[in-house]
Structure formats: C-alpha cells, structure tokens
Design a protein around this motif. Structure first.
Motif, PDB file in Angstrom:
ATOM      1  N   ALA A 268       0.829  -1.207   0.000  1.00 38.84           N
ATOM      2  CA  ALA A 268       0.000   0.000   0.000  1.00 38.84           C
ATOM      3  C   ALA A 268       0.864   1.258   0.000  1.00 38.84           C
ATOM      4  O   ALA A 268       0.616   2.207  -0.761  1.00 38.84           O
ATOM      5  CB  ALA A 268      -0.938  -0.008   1.209  1.00 38.84           C
ATOM      6  N   GLU A 269       1.878   1.271   0.836  1.00 32.80           N
ATOM      7  CA  GLU A 269       2.792   2.411   0.905  1.00 32.80           C
ATOM      8  C   GLU A 269       3.516   2.603  -0.424  1.00 32.80           C
ATOM      9  O   GLU A 269       3.666   3.735  -0.913  1.00 32.80           O
ATOM     10  CB  GLU A 269       3.790   2.170   2.041  1.00 32.80           C
ATOM     11  CG  GLU A 269       4.882   3.209   2.168  1.00 32.80           C
ATOM     12  CD  GLU A 269       5.926   2.810   3.198  1.00 32.80           C
ATOM     13  OE1 GLU A 269       7.076   3.279   3.075  1.00 32.80           O
ATOM     14  OE2 GLU A 269       5.605   2.024   4.116  1.00 32.80           O
ATOM     15  N   ARG A 272       1.201   4.022  -3.165  1.00 35.88           N
ATOM     16  CA  ARG A 272       0.956   5.476  -3.033  1.00 35.88           C
ATOM     17  C   ARG A 272       2.115   6.289  -3.590  1.00 35.88           C
ATOM     18  O   ARG A 272       1.925   7.432  -4.036  1.00 35.88           O
ATOM     19  CB  ARG A 272       0.716   5.830  -1.563  1.00 35.88           C
ATOM     20  CG  ARG A 272      -0.622   5.364  -1.020  1.00 35.88           C
ATOM     21  CD  ARG A 272      -0.931   5.992   0.325  1.00 35.88           C
ATOM     22  NE  ARG A 272       0.001   5.563   1.361  1.00 35.88           N
ATOM     23  CZ  ARG A 272      -0.176   4.506   2.146  1.00 35.88           C
ATOM     24  NH1 ARG A 272      -1.275   3.750   1.995  1.00 35.88           N
ATOM     25  NH2 ARG A 272       0.710   4.187   3.075  1.00 35.88           N
ATOM     26  N   ASP A 275       3.116   6.040  -9.770  1.00 30.55           N
ATOM     27  CA  ASP A 275       2.138   6.632 -10.686  1.00 30.55           C
ATOM     28  C   ASP A 275       1.312   5.559 -11.378  1.00 30.55           C
ATOM     29  O   ASP A 275       0.200   5.815 -11.831  1.00 30.55           O
ATOM     30  CB  ASP A 275       2.860   7.478 -11.741  1.00 30.55           C
ATOM     31  CG  ASP A 275       3.671   8.606 -11.119  1.00 30.55           C
ATOM     32  OD1 ASP A 275       3.064   9.446 -10.432  1.00 30.55           O
ATOM     33  OD2 ASP A 275       4.904   8.617 -11.297  1.00 30.55           O
ATOM     34  N   GLN A 303      -7.216   1.609  -3.771  1.00 31.39           N
ATOM     35  CA  GLN A 303      -7.231   2.363  -2.512  1.00 31.39           C
ATOM     36  C   GLN A 303      -6.229   3.509  -2.546  1.00 31.39           C
ATOM     37  O   GLN A 303      -6.432   4.546  -1.912  1.00 31.39           O
ATOM     38  CB  GLN A 303      -6.929   1.427  -1.345  1.00 31.39           C
ATOM     39  CG  GLN A 303      -8.029   0.407  -1.078  1.00 31.39           C
ATOM     40  CD  GLN A 303      -7.608  -0.686  -0.114  1.00 31.39           C
ATOM     41  OE1 GLN A 303      -6.510  -0.643   0.447  1.00 31.39           O
ATOM     42  NE2 GLN A 303      -8.457  -1.683   0.076  1.00 31.39           N
ATOM     43  N   ALA A 304      -5.140   3.318  -3.303  1.00 34.95           N
ATOM     44  CA  ALA A 304      -4.127   4.365  -3.435  1.00 34.95           C
ATOM     45  C   ALA A 304      -4.448   5.338  -4.563  1.00 34.95           C
ATOM     46  O   ALA A 304      -3.682   6.269  -4.819  1.00 34.95           O
ATOM     47  CB  ALA A 304      -2.756   3.727  -3.681  1.00 34.95           C
ATOM     48  N   ARG A 306      -4.468   4.739  -7.777  1.00 35.16           N
ATOM     49  CA  ARG A 306      -3.504   4.578  -8.850  1.00 35.16           C
ATOM     50  C   ARG A 306      -4.039   3.583  -9.872  1.00 35.16           C
ATOM     51  O   ARG A 306      -4.669   2.590  -9.513  1.00 35.16           O
ATOM     52  CB  ARG A 306      -2.161   4.063  -8.326  1.00 35.16           C
ATOM     53  CG  ARG A 306      -1.501   4.976  -7.298  1.00 35.16           C
ATOM     54  CD  ARG A 306      -1.122   6.329  -7.903  1.00 35.16           C
ATOM     55  NE  ARG A 306      -0.367   7.147  -6.972  1.00 35.16           N
ATOM     56  CZ  ARG A 306      -0.899   8.028  -6.129  1.00 35.16           C
ATOM     57  NH1 ARG A 306      -2.216   8.188  -6.119  1.00 35.16           N
ATOM     58  NH2 ARG A 306      -0.147   8.746  -5.330  1.00 35.16           N
TER      59      ARG A 306
END
Length: 363
Positions: A268-269, A272, A275, A303-304, A306
């Motif tokens: 997840a990190e 984020r 791109d 969720q991000a 992207r």
C-alpha cells in the motif's frame, strides 16, 4: 514516472521474482528514465517463501523432507526473527504428485509436518504456513501423524487408507506445538467435506476421477468425525486438500494469503508512491477474484487511487469483467508472440510485452 511492478508467478514458466525482472527489463528498453519498484507477489502457494525472503530478508534454512509418496525432497524455511515462514507446496505440491507418478488418493502431507517441526525445533515462536498448489487430499492426516497424533487406523498415507479410522487422538500433536502461534496463509474458504469441500472442488485437478469423488469424500468425512467434525465445517478447513483442517485442529488462525503478503511487502505504501501499478499472472481470468494476486494488487492500487494494468500469459476476460477486478487494461503474452514463443522464451516474451505496454502507459 514511478512504476510499481507486482506480479505473481507465471505458473510453469517464471517465478514471481523472474516475472518482475522480465517486466522491468522490457519496460526500461522503452522508458529507461522511469523509476521501477519491483515487488514480486504470492498468495500462499508456490513462490510464497521466495517472495517473502525478497521483501523481508531473513535467514533461509534448507531441510530434506518427505514428499507426497515418501520420496525425499528439499524444502526451505525462512526465518525472520522469531517467525518462520513455510510453503506447503514445496513438500506436497501438485508438481510433486505429477513427478511421482502416483495419485492423490495415496498422497500424504507428512512432509509439511516435518517442515513445521523443523521450524519449531529451530526456535520459532510463530509459524506462518502458505497453503496453495497442493497435490494432496488427506485432510492433513500426514501432518497430524508426523506431529504425534495417534489413531486406530492409518492417516499418513492419503485418504485412500482412511477407511478403517474411527478414533484420532490430537492431544500429542497439540502438545507438540503448544505455545506456538500458527497462521495458515490461504484465501480458500471451503469446508473439508461435502458439496463445496476439498474433494469435490479441487479433487479433479489432482487426478481424482469423478467416479471416485464420493468415495474419497466419504473417507475424509470418516476422518473428520473421528477427529473433530465441528472444525471440519469451518471456513478454510478444505484449503490445500484439508491441510487447513489439520492446522485449525492445532489452533491455527487463517489469514488471506494475498493480504499477508501485501502487508509484508508494504504494498500500500509503495503503491501510493507510484504513478502506475503493474501486476500479472499466467492466466488472467475471472477466478482471479478469488484471492489471487492480480485482484489483491488491483485492490491496493484502487485504494491508493492509482491505475493498475495486468500482463498475463493469457487474458480470458472481457473489458467489463476486467474492470470489475479493478484492472484498467490487460495484455496477453500469447496474443503478442504466440503460444510457442511464450512457452519457449517466457522471460524474453514477457519483456517484449512490457516494452509494448510502456509505449502506451509511460509518459
């Protein structure tokens, strides 16, 4: 441009690590200035230990254990601090069933029990066992017997030998892992037996003929009644041919394999910070929604906020189903280079596909 590359294995041709490297190599040919972050993925099946080792580091311990029909095979334990990670497919995988030339009805999970004991004896206080890709259907009887469970019949030689079992004493096996936190990494929520059980759902792909399904399921039902019928009905008991049942009997808890891996690799990190997110697998179809890597990666990308695209050996869904899985676009290796080249040179073919996809998606 920052691109997160998070594929699963391409079964039979490339590991997840190899797939990520091939995608990166092809992408760089078109967009050498893009920043690529490689995050090979797994869902608990083959490649689980390799992927976690690439992400977490740790120490690898190679041990020799029994495979499905008693032959000896090497298997790897990943130790990170006090936690050990195991991959059940290394000792009871479908590929071992095929290479041994025997059937699932006589295939045992004893080797998984040996792996678990090696991890515990090595000092691990938490053991995470990846379930997936199994060639066994013994309800985890082999594992339980290896840990010391006693019975009036035979439970360590496959379901075909369980017809005389009436009692199983789990106390010695439970005592052997007392104080150990057990986690089964699996997205399968089938019970052990019945219409949606391990035998009916997964038996055919392990070579159990349609004319044998009912008989084998009945043997597992007998085993369940002799062991713990209530646990056999729990979600995940049917995972890996019933290995889930054995582990639940020992007090294990179930965690979705893809979620465990995404957390471990901080997906997840990393999404984020990207791109674009790229995922992939050998065959991208609607079953990918059932705990498979592309759906898990696409969910994290969504969720991000992207976009996520998929590269696959074959794409077997239409655009509507693709978007239901959270994938913007999916690209087929076979469509680009043909089946012969896709299997003959999988890494080169995947790199060529990635280079083509970069023309569309790289800035």
């Amino acid at each position: 441009m920052r691109v997160l590359v998070a594929p699963d294995k391409f079964a039979g041709t490339l590991t997840a690590v190899e797939a990520a490297e091939a995608i990166a190599a092809g992408w760089r040919r078109h967009a050498p200035d893009d920043e690529l972050d490689l995050a090979p993925m797994a869902d608990g099946g083959p490649g689980f230990v390799d992927v976690l080792h690439a992400a977490l580091g740790g120490e690898l311990l190679v041990v020799t254990v029994e495979a499905v029909h008693g032959e000896q095979v090497p298997a790897t334990i990943l130790r990170v601090g006090d936690t050990a990670y195991l991959e059940s497919a290394q000792s009871c995988g479908l590929h071992l069933l095929e290479s041994a030339g025997g059937g699932a009805e006589l295939a045992s999970t004893s080797g998984v029990g040996e792996l678990l004991l090696a991890a515990v004896d090595g000092g691990a206080t938490k053991v995470v066992i990846g379930l997936g890709g199994s060639g066994t259907n013994d309800g985890g009887g082999g594992l339980l017997a290896e840990l010391g469970a006693t019975t009036d019949g035979v439970i360590d030689a496959g379901p075909g030998c369980m017809d005389m079992v009436t009692t199983v004493d789990l106390a010695p096996a439970r005592e052997r892992v007392a104080g150990i936190e057990l986690v089964m990494a699996s997205d399968v929520d089938n019970p052990l037996t019945g219409l949606f059980g391990a035998t009916k759902t997964y038996g055919p792909q392990k070579g159990i003929g349609e004319d044998r399904i009912a008989a084998v399921d009945a043997m597992l039902e007998r085993f369940a009644v002799a062991t713990d019928r209530r646990i056999s009905l729990e979600k995940g008991a049917g995972a890996a041919g019933g290995l889930g049942f054995a582990l639940l009997c020992l007090g294990a808890r179930r965690e979705p394999g893809i979620e465990l891996v995404t957390t471990s690799v901080r997906l997840a990190e990393r999404a984020r910070a990207a791109d674009l997110v790229i995922t992939g697998e050998g065959a991208f179809d609607f079953s990918s929604r059932s705990g498979k890597v592309p759906y898990g990666v696409a969910s994290v990308a969504e969720q991000a906020l992207r976009p996520c695209v998929a590269l696959a050996g074959q794409v077997l869904v239409g655009s509507r189903e693709m978007r239901a899985l959270g994938i913007e676009s999916a690209y087929s290796l076979v469509d680009l280079v043909g089946e012969e080249r896709a299997f003959g040179d999988p890494a080169g073919s995947l790199a060529a596909l990635a280079e083509r996809v970069a023309r569309t998606w790289s800035r």
